[in-house]
Design a protein around this motif. Sequence first.
Motif, PDB file in Angstrom:
ATOM      1  N   GLU A  13     -16.508   1.738  49.699  1.00  0.00           N
ATOM      2  CA  GLU A  13     -15.145   2.138  49.345  1.00  0.00           C
ATOM      3  C   GLU A  13     -14.325   1.023  48.701  1.00  0.00           C
ATOM      4  O   GLU A  13     -13.211   1.249  48.246  1.00  0.00           O
ATOM      5  CB  GLU A  13     -14.400   2.634  50.593  1.00  0.00           C
ATOM      6  N   GLY A  14     -14.833  -0.205  48.697  1.00  0.00           N
ATOM      7  CA  GLY A  14     -14.084  -1.344  48.157  1.00  0.00           C
ATOM      8  C   GLY A  14     -14.540  -2.626  48.820  1.00  0.00           C
ATOM      9  O   GLY A  14     -15.673  -3.043  48.658  1.00  0.00           O
ATOM     10  N   ALA A  15     -13.647  -3.214  49.623  1.00  0.00           N
ATOM     11  CA  ALA A  15     -14.006  -4.443  50.325  1.00  0.00           C
ATOM     12  C   ALA A  15     -13.048  -4.670  51.491  1.00  0.00           C
ATOM     13  O   ALA A  15     -11.967  -4.092  51.563  1.00  0.00           O
ATOM     14  CB  ALA A  15     -13.971  -5.643  49.384  1.00  0.00           C
ATOM     15  N   ILE A  16     -13.472  -5.541  52.390  1.00  0.00           N
ATOM     16  CA  ILE A  16     -12.643  -5.985  53.509  1.00  0.00           C
ATOM     17  C   ILE A  16     -12.553  -7.498  53.408  1.00  0.00           C
ATOM     18  O   ILE A  16     -13.560  -8.187  53.228  1.00  0.00           O
ATOM     19  CB  ILE A  16     -13.244  -5.576  54.855  1.00  0.00           C
ATOM     20  N   ILE A  17     -11.343  -8.000  53.518  1.00  0.00           N
ATOM     21  CA  ILE A  17     -11.097  -9.438  53.504  1.00  0.00           C
ATOM     22  C   ILE A  17     -10.650  -9.841  54.902  1.00  0.00           C
ATOM     23  O   ILE A  17      -9.733  -9.248  55.464  1.00  0.00           O
ATOM     24  CB  ILE A  17     -10.009  -9.825  52.488  1.00  0.00           C
ATOM     25  N   GLY A  18     -11.298 -10.838  55.473  1.00  0.00           N
ATOM     26  CA  GLY A  18     -10.899 -11.415  56.743  1.00  0.00           C
ATOM     27  C   GLY A  18     -10.296 -12.779  56.484  1.00  0.00           C
ATOM     28  O   GLY A  18     -10.978 -13.665  55.955  1.00  0.00           O
ATOM     29  N   ILE A  33      -9.287  -3.509  50.635  1.00  0.00           N
ATOM     30  CA  ILE A  33      -8.897  -3.364  49.228  1.00  0.00           C
ATOM     31  C   ILE A  33      -9.725  -2.237  48.623  1.00  0.00           C
ATOM     32  O   ILE A  33     -10.850  -1.965  49.072  1.00  0.00           O
ATOM     33  CB  ILE A  33      -9.042  -4.684  48.436  1.00  0.00           C
ATOM     34  N   ASP A  34      -9.179  -1.591  47.623  1.00  0.00           N
ATOM     35  CA  ASP A  34      -9.852  -0.436  47.039  1.00  0.00           C
ATOM     36  C   ASP A  34     -10.992  -0.862  46.118  1.00  0.00           C
ATOM     37  O   ASP A  34     -11.211  -2.048  45.862  1.00  0.00           O
ATOM     38  CB  ASP A  34      -8.862   0.488  46.332  1.00  0.00           C
ATOM     39  N   ALA A  38     -12.022  -4.485  44.352  1.00  0.00           N
ATOM     40  CA  ALA A  38     -13.301  -5.091  44.730  1.00  0.00           C
ATOM     41  C   ALA A  38     -14.158  -5.335  43.489  1.00  0.00           C
ATOM     42  O   ALA A  38     -14.804  -6.383  43.367  1.00  0.00           O
ATOM     43  CB  ALA A  38     -14.033  -4.200  45.725  1.00  0.00           C
ATOM     44  N   ASP A  39     -14.168  -4.367  42.564  1.00  0.00           N
ATOM     45  CA  ASP A  39     -14.926  -4.550  41.325  1.00  0.00           C
ATOM     46  C   ASP A  39     -14.389  -5.725  40.512  1.00  0.00           C
ATOM     47  O   ASP A  39     -15.158  -6.474  39.903  1.00  0.00           O
ATOM     48  CB  ASP A  39     -14.892  -3.271  40.483  1.00  0.00           C
ATOM     49  N   VAL A  45     -16.278 -13.356  40.244  1.00  0.00           N
ATOM     50  CA  VAL A  45     -17.185 -14.320  40.870  1.00  0.00           C
ATOM     51  C   VAL A  45     -18.637 -14.113  40.427  1.00  0.00           C
ATOM     52  O   VAL A  45     -19.538 -14.777  40.927  1.00  0.00           O
ATOM     53  CB  VAL A  45     -17.100 -14.280  42.414  1.00  0.00           C
ATOM     54  N   GLN A  46     -18.845 -13.208  39.476  1.00  0.00           N
ATOM     55  CA  GLN A  46     -20.175 -12.891  38.941  1.00  0.00           C
ATOM     56  C   GLN A  46     -21.137 -12.498  40.060  1.00  0.00           C
ATOM     57  O   GLN A  46     -22.249 -12.998  40.178  1.00  0.00           O
ATOM     58  CB  GLN A  46     -20.707 -14.061  38.118  1.00  0.00           C
TER      59      GLN A  46
END
Length: 50
Positions: A13-18, A33-34, A38-39, A45-46
């Motif tokens: 679905e996107g990403a999670i940042i801790g 984040i959506d 995330a894309d 960051v390649q």
Amino acid sequence: MELIDSKLWFTKEGAIIGERIAEGWEQTEYYRIDEDDADYIKKTVQYKEN
């Protein structure tokens, strides 16, 4: 000097940042984040998927 100390997990679905908010990882704030954001990070960051 560190700007931020964080970890990132990509999900379907996107990403999670801790983000660490204290001396250790015991106190961490998490943010979702959506997929578009995330894309963008993956492109910046390649990131290569396995």
